[in-house]
Motif scaffolding. Structure first.
Motif, PDB file in Angstrom:
ATOM      1  N   GLU A 121       0.834  -1.198   0.000  1.00  0.00           N
ATOM      2  CA  GLU A 121       0.000   0.000   0.000  1.00  0.00           C
ATOM      3  C   GLU A 121       0.875   1.256   0.000  1.00  0.00           C
ATOM      4  OE1 GLU A 121      -3.296  -0.075  -0.137  1.00  0.00           O
ATOM      5  OE2 GLU A 121      -3.600  -2.240   0.193  1.00  0.00           O
ATOM      6  N   GLU A 122       0.308   2.342  -0.505  1.00  0.00           N
ATOM      7  CA  GLU A 122       0.951   3.664  -0.424  1.00  0.00           C
ATOM      8  C   GLU A 122       2.317   3.723  -1.099  1.00  0.00           C
ATOM      9  OE1 GLU A 122      -0.841   6.103   0.762  1.00  0.00           O
ATOM     10  OE2 GLU A 122      -2.422   4.728   1.421  1.00  0.00           O
ATOM     11  N   ASN A 123       2.534   2.899  -2.128  1.00  0.00           N
ATOM     12  CA  ASN A 123       3.778   2.992  -2.892  1.00  0.00           C
ATOM     13  C   ASN A 123       3.456   3.566  -4.269  1.00  0.00           C
ATOM     14  OD1 ASN A 123       6.049   2.405  -4.604  1.00  0.00           O
ATOM     15  ND2 ASN A 123       6.739   0.908  -3.099  1.00  0.00           N
ATOM     16  N   PRO A 124       4.031   4.720  -4.631  1.00  0.00           N
ATOM     17  CA  PRO A 124       3.674   5.370  -5.900  1.00  0.00           C
ATOM     18  C   PRO A 124       4.077   4.561  -7.127  1.00  0.00           C
ATOM     19  CG  PRO A 124       5.549   6.475  -4.873  1.00  0.00           C
ATOM     20  CD  PRO A 124       5.031   5.492  -3.870  1.00  0.00           C
ATOM     21  N   TYR A 125       4.951   3.565  -6.964  1.00  0.00           N
ATOM     22  CA  TYR A 125       5.401   2.778  -8.105  1.00  0.00           C
ATOM     23  C   TYR A 125       4.652   1.445  -8.229  1.00  0.00           C
ATOM     24  CZ  TYR A 125       9.174   6.165  -8.154  1.00  0.00           C
ATOM     25  OH  TYR A 125       9.887   7.331  -8.208  1.00  0.00           O
ATOM     26  N   VAL A 126       3.666   1.231  -7.359  1.00  0.00           N
ATOM     27  CA  VAL A 126       2.836   0.021  -7.435  1.00  0.00           C
ATOM     28  C   VAL A 126       1.403   0.450  -7.731  1.00  0.00           C
ATOM     29  CG1 VAL A 126       1.946  -1.984  -6.192  1.00  0.00           C
ATOM     30  CG2 VAL A 126       4.300  -1.243  -5.837  1.00  0.00           C
ATOM     31  N   LEU A 127       0.881  -0.027  -8.857  1.00  0.00           N
ATOM     32  CA  LEU A 127      -0.433   0.409  -9.328  1.00  0.00           C
ATOM     33  C   LEU A 127      -1.361  -0.794  -9.459  1.00  0.00           C
ATOM     34  CD1 LEU A 127      -2.056   2.863 -10.487  1.00  0.00           C
ATOM     35  CD2 LEU A 127      -1.210   2.204 -12.738  1.00  0.00           C
ATOM     36  N   GLY A 128      -2.576  -0.655  -8.939  1.00  0.00           N
ATOM     37  CA  GLY A 128      -3.614  -1.670  -9.156  1.00  0.00           C
ATOM     38  C   GLY A 128      -4.610  -1.142 -10.165  1.00  0.00           C
ATOM     39  N   ILE A 129      -5.193  -2.012 -10.959  1.00  0.00           N
ATOM     40  CA  ILE A 129      -6.190  -1.597 -11.946  1.00  0.00           C
ATOM     41  C   ILE A 129      -7.539  -2.140 -11.527  1.00  0.00           C
ATOM     42  CG2 ILE A 129      -6.933  -1.736 -14.337  1.00  0.00           C
ATOM     43  CD1 ILE A 129      -4.068  -1.910 -15.170  1.00  0.00           C
ATOM     44  N   ARG A 130      -8.461  -1.227 -11.235  1.00  0.00           N
ATOM     45  CA  ARG A 130      -9.768  -1.654 -10.759  1.00  0.00           C
ATOM     46  C   ARG A 130     -10.894  -0.887 -11.436  1.00  0.00           C
ATOM     47  NH1 ARG A 130     -13.128  -5.483  -9.071  1.00  0.00           N
ATOM     48  NH2 ARG A 130     -14.882  -4.624  -7.969  1.00  0.00           N
ATOM     49  N   GLU A 137      -4.902   6.267 -15.178  1.00  0.00           N
ATOM     50  CA  GLU A 137      -3.582   6.516 -14.587  1.00  0.00           C
ATOM     51  C   GLU A 137      -2.557   5.536 -15.169  1.00  0.00           C
ATOM     52  OE1 GLU A 137      -0.492   8.003 -12.199  1.00  0.00           O
ATOM     53  OE2 GLU A 137      -2.427   8.869 -12.801  1.00  0.00           O
ATOM     54  N   PHE A 138      -2.963   4.280 -15.356  1.00  0.00           N
ATOM     55  CA  PHE A 138      -2.092   3.283 -15.953  1.00  0.00           C
ATOM     56  C   PHE A 138      -1.705   3.684 -17.375  1.00  0.00           C
ATOM     57  CE2 PHE A 138      -2.149  -0.671 -18.624  1.00  0.00           C
ATOM     58  CZ  PHE A 138      -0.849  -1.043 -18.355  1.00  0.00           C
ATOM     59  N   GLN A 139      -2.691   4.109 -18.169  1.00  0.00           N
ATOM     60  CA  GLN A 139      -2.432   4.533 -19.548  1.00  0.00           C
ATOM     61  C   GLN A 139      -1.444   5.700 -19.584  1.00  0.00           C
ATOM     62  OE1 GLN A 139      -5.917   5.813 -21.635  1.00  0.00           O
ATOM     63  NE2 GLN A 139      -4.836   6.252 -23.528  1.00  0.00           N
ATOM     64  N   LYS A 140      -1.628   6.648 -18.697  1.00  0.00           N
ATOM     65  CA  LYS A 140      -0.754   7.825 -18.627  1.00  0.00           C
ATOM     66  C   LYS A 140       0.690   7.415 -18.311  1.00  0.00           C
ATOM     67  CE  LYS A 140      -0.226  11.970 -15.741  1.00  0.00           C
ATOM     68  NZ  LYS A 140      -0.822  12.695 -14.595  1.00  0.00           N
ATOM     69  N   ARG A 141       0.857   6.542 -17.328  1.00  0.00           N
ATOM     70  CA  ARG A 141       2.207   6.117 -16.936  1.00  0.00           C
ATOM     71  C   ARG A 141       2.851   5.240 -18.005  1.00  0.00           C
ATOM     72  NH1 ARG A 141       2.828   4.654 -10.617  1.00  0.00           N
ATOM     73  NH2 ARG A 141       1.249   6.034  -9.747  1.00  0.00           N
ATOM     74  N   LEU A 142       2.036   4.391 -18.621  1.00  0.00           N
ATOM     75  CA  LEU A 142       2.559   3.473 -19.625  1.00  0.00           C
ATOM     76  C   LEU A 142       3.145   4.222 -20.818  1.00  0.00           C
ATOM     77  CD1 LEU A 142       2.894   0.517 -20.570  1.00  0.00           C
ATOM     78  CD2 LEU A 142       0.619   0.700 -21.594  1.00  0.00           C
ATOM     79  N   SER A 143       2.543   5.346 -21.186  1.00  0.00           N
ATOM     80  CA  SER A 143       2.991   6.102 -22.361  1.00  0.00           C
ATOM     81  C   SER A 143       4.450   6.557 -22.240  1.00  0.00           C
ATOM     82  CB  SER A 143       2.083   7.308 -22.589  1.00  0.00           C
ATOM     83  OG  SER A 143       2.212   8.229 -21.524  1.00  0.00           O
ATOM     84  N   LYS A 144       4.965   6.631 -21.017  1.00  0.00           N
ATOM     85  CA  LYS A 144       6.347   7.068 -20.788  1.00  0.00           C
ATOM     86  C   LYS A 144       7.254   5.921 -20.340  1.00  0.00           C
ATOM     87  CE  LYS A 144       4.549  11.539 -19.258  1.00  0.00           C
ATOM     88  NZ  LYS A 144       4.343  12.433 -18.101  1.00  0.00           N
ATOM     89  N   ALA A 145       6.719   4.723 -20.272  1.00  0.00           N
ATOM     90  CA  ALA A 145       7.462   3.605 -19.689  1.00  0.00           C
ATOM     91  C   ALA A 145       8.228   2.803 -20.739  1.00  0.00           C
ATOM     92  CB  ALA A 145       6.508   2.682 -18.936  1.00  0.00           C
ATOM     93  N   LEU A 242      -2.675   1.312 -25.055  1.00  0.00           N
ATOM     94  CA  LEU A 242      -1.800   0.597 -24.129  1.00  0.00           C
ATOM     95  C   LEU A 242      -0.417   0.444 -24.763  1.00  0.00           C
ATOM     96  CD1 LEU A 242      -4.136  -2.138 -22.594  1.00  0.00           C
ATOM     97  CD2 LEU A 242      -3.571   0.129 -21.728  1.00  0.00           C
ATOM     98  N   ARG A 243       0.172   1.581 -25.120  1.00  0.00           N
ATOM     99  CA  ARG A 243       1.483   1.581 -25.767  1.00  0.00           C
ATOM    100  C   ARG A 243       2.489   2.323 -24.906  1.00  0.00           C
ATOM    101  NH1 ARG A 243       4.022   0.555 -30.373  1.00  0.00           N
ATOM    102  NH2 ARG A 243       2.149  -0.311 -31.330  1.00  0.00           N
ATOM    103  N   GLY A 244       3.658   1.694 -24.756  1.00  0.00           N
ATOM    104  CA  GLY A 244       4.733   2.303 -23.990  1.00  0.00           C
ATOM    105  C   GLY A 244       5.579   3.238 -24.832  1.00  0.00           C
ATOM    106  N   ALA A 245       6.743   3.595 -24.295  1.00  0.00           N
ATOM    107  CA  ALA A 245       7.578   4.608 -24.932  1.00  0.00           C
ATOM    108  C   ALA A 245       8.505   4.037 -25.993  1.00  0.00           C
ATOM    109  CB  ALA A 245       8.407   5.320 -23.855  1.00  0.00           C
ATOM    110  N   GLN A 246       8.512   2.722 -26.180  1.00  0.00           N
ATOM    111  CA  GLN A 246       9.408   2.114 -27.151  1.00  0.00           C
ATOM    112  C   GLN A 246       8.640   1.648 -28.379  1.00  0.00           C
ATOM    113  OE1 GLN A 246      13.078   0.278 -24.904  1.00  0.00           O
ATOM    114  NE2 GLN A 246      11.280  -0.955 -24.477  1.00  0.00           N
ATOM    115  N   GLN A 247       9.382   1.374 -29.454  1.00  0.00           N
ATOM    116  CA  GLN A 247       8.759   0.900 -30.688  1.00  0.00           C
ATOM    117  C   GLN A 247       8.484  -0.605 -30.636  1.00  0.00           C
ATOM    118  OE1 GLN A 247       7.739   2.867 -33.283  1.00  0.00           O
ATOM    119  NE2 GLN A 247       8.242   4.480 -31.817  1.00  0.00           N
TER     120      GLN A 247
END
Length: 457
Positions: A121-130, A137-145, A242-247
């Motif tokens: 809990e309370e870890n900014p780098y651990v995300l649950g999808i519900r 939020e997942f989509q936003k983070r994934l775009s830069k990952a 659902l696309r990350g930052a790489q090709q």
């Protein structure tokens, strides 16, 4: 619980997900004159659309996110209250919402669903999808990952590792095979090549409509929390990027040995997809609910909890009646709809002094879904659940096309897994329900040269 009751309703349902909305629809249809309230934390509700009864127990439907006003327009007897529940007093038959309002009920149905079981809990780098917020939020983070780790082996994890592109995905699985909630090792082996193959182009846009939320009017109360938002639809990943930052997309399967300290991976963030826990917290304090081992609210064969006039349906509850030999509870969309419908039916029957028997949908476990672009049908004791060593398996597999598994006990079919367009689901459902002795047929039951549908229909 102090304060004055603002209004008392005949029926109050908590939760705007599939179970809660289906319960509301059933109650409002059966007793149109009864005042019904739906208490939901979010501005939208989840509605069942395109419902199709495939066979006696199998059903298919889409889930659409809609403004709650759509439900109020359909049922004039319905009031939607936009707030989360703060507390419940079963003795006084009243609920307090997080915005300080107090409502009374004659009959209550708790359909508050489940919340993600996070690794930490309370870890900014651990995300649950519900819910919708966490998916965005997942989509936003994934775009830069460039690299993410997916921990878990259930439905959400299976969908993620298949759908995510442009990012290295490390899939941490503690089990011997992928998707062990649904599949055995052989079925998992059939599916694994799909993770490495090119995905087909999407044939159609997302079936679920999306709506924007207008700002509330001045002075209007609005309390929404991500934790209590209703769960996403089964097609939640369609229509969002659902696309990350790489090709290039890369996938690596890693044994989940983080606790043993044997593997260490760096990543942009971790997706915790390790299941859900029943969302019972707001309702327990000061009350005497019986809880099951999995922390769900115990319900009997009429969906009643241990507290008088309180029912429950969906992920928040645990079915504690004596199950039939071919059914088990799994926290899936189909069962949320079935439980919500049946709970509404039971509540109405109680008010109308009618007797009611356990619904037929609880006779045989059945579920249709899609994984890795394959149609998947699960029937009965599809993984031999609870059968012990006293069962045998018949398998038929055509690489890249279909996987058929039949579970037999004492010569009778008690379960099946169908992956691909097999068209066998109705025939197998009939064979399971009819308890027909299949011993004379042996392995010929799955002979691809025999049209089994004509053989038994």
């Amino acid at each position: 619980m102090a304060g004055r009751v603002e209004r008392t309703f005949k029926f109050v349902i908590v939760g705007g997900g599939i179970a809660g909305v289906t319960c509301v629809e059933q109650l409002s249809s059966q007793i149109p004159s009864a005042e019904v309230a739906l208490i939901t934390a979010g501005p939208h509700i989840k509605a069942v659309t395109n419902y199709k009864q495939v066979s006696k127990t199998l059903e298919e439907f889409d889930v659409e996110e809609r403004p709650s006003s759509v439900l109020e327009e359909k049922f004039p007897n319905l009031t939607v209250i936009h707030s989360a529940v703060q507390s419940l007093d079963t003795q006084s038959h009243s609920l307090e919402t997080t915005d300080g309002r107090l409502f009374g009920y004659e009959k209550l149905c708790i359909c508050s669903g489940g919340r993600p079981k996070l690794l930490t809990e309370e870890n900014p780098y651990v995300l649950g999808i519900r819910d919708t917020d966490s998916a965005q939020e997942f989509q936003k983070r994934l775009s830069k990952a460039k690299r993410i780790i997916v921990v878990g082996n259930g439905g959400i994890a299976l969908e993620l590792v298949y759908e995510v592109e442009g990012c290295e995905v490390i899939w941490a699985v503690k089990d011997k095979a992928i998707g062990n909630t649904f599949f055995d090792a052989e079925a998992a082996q059939f599916l694994i090549p799909s993770l490495e193959a090119d995905k087909p182009e999407s044939a159609a846009p997302c079936k679920r409509h999306r709506y924007t939320t207008e700002e509330p009017a001045a002075g209007a109360s609005q309390t929404f929390t991500a934790e209590t938002g209703s769960a996403l639809g089964p097609d939640w990943h369609e229509g969002i990027n659902l696309r990350g930052a790489q090709q290039v997309r890369q996938l690596a399967l890693a044994p989940f040995l983080l606790s043993a300290g044997r593997w260490t991976f760096g990543c942009d963030f971790v997706i915790s997809a390790t299941g859900v826990v029943p969302n019972t917290e707001p309702f327990l304090l000061g009350n005497n609910f019986a809880l099951a081992d999995d922390a769900g609210l115990q319900v009997d064969e009429h969906m009643m909890t241990s507290e008088p006039d309180v029912y429950a349906a969906g992920d928040v509850c645990t079915a504690c009646w004596e199950h039939g030999p071919l059914w088990q509870q799994m926290r899936l969309w189909t069962q949320a709809r079935q439980m919500g419908w049946y709970a509404g039916h039971c509540m109405a029957a109680r008010v109308l002094s009618e007797t009611i028997e356990l619904d037929f949908c609880f006779e045989l476990f059945s579920h249709i879904t899609k994984f890795f672009n394959y149609k998947v049908v699960l029937l009965g004791k599809f993984n031999g659940q609870g059968l012990g060593p006293d069962h045998e398996l018949l398998l038929r597999c055509t690489k890249g096309l279909e996987y058929v598994k039949v579970v037999l006990s004492a010569g009778r079919m008690v379960g099946a897994v169908l992956i691909g367009e097999t068209d066998l689901e109705e025939t197998f459902e009939n064979l399971i329900l009819n308890r027909m002795d299949l011993t004379p047929y042996g392995e010929e039951l799955l002979n691809p040269d025999i049209d089994i549908e004509d053989y038994f229909d």
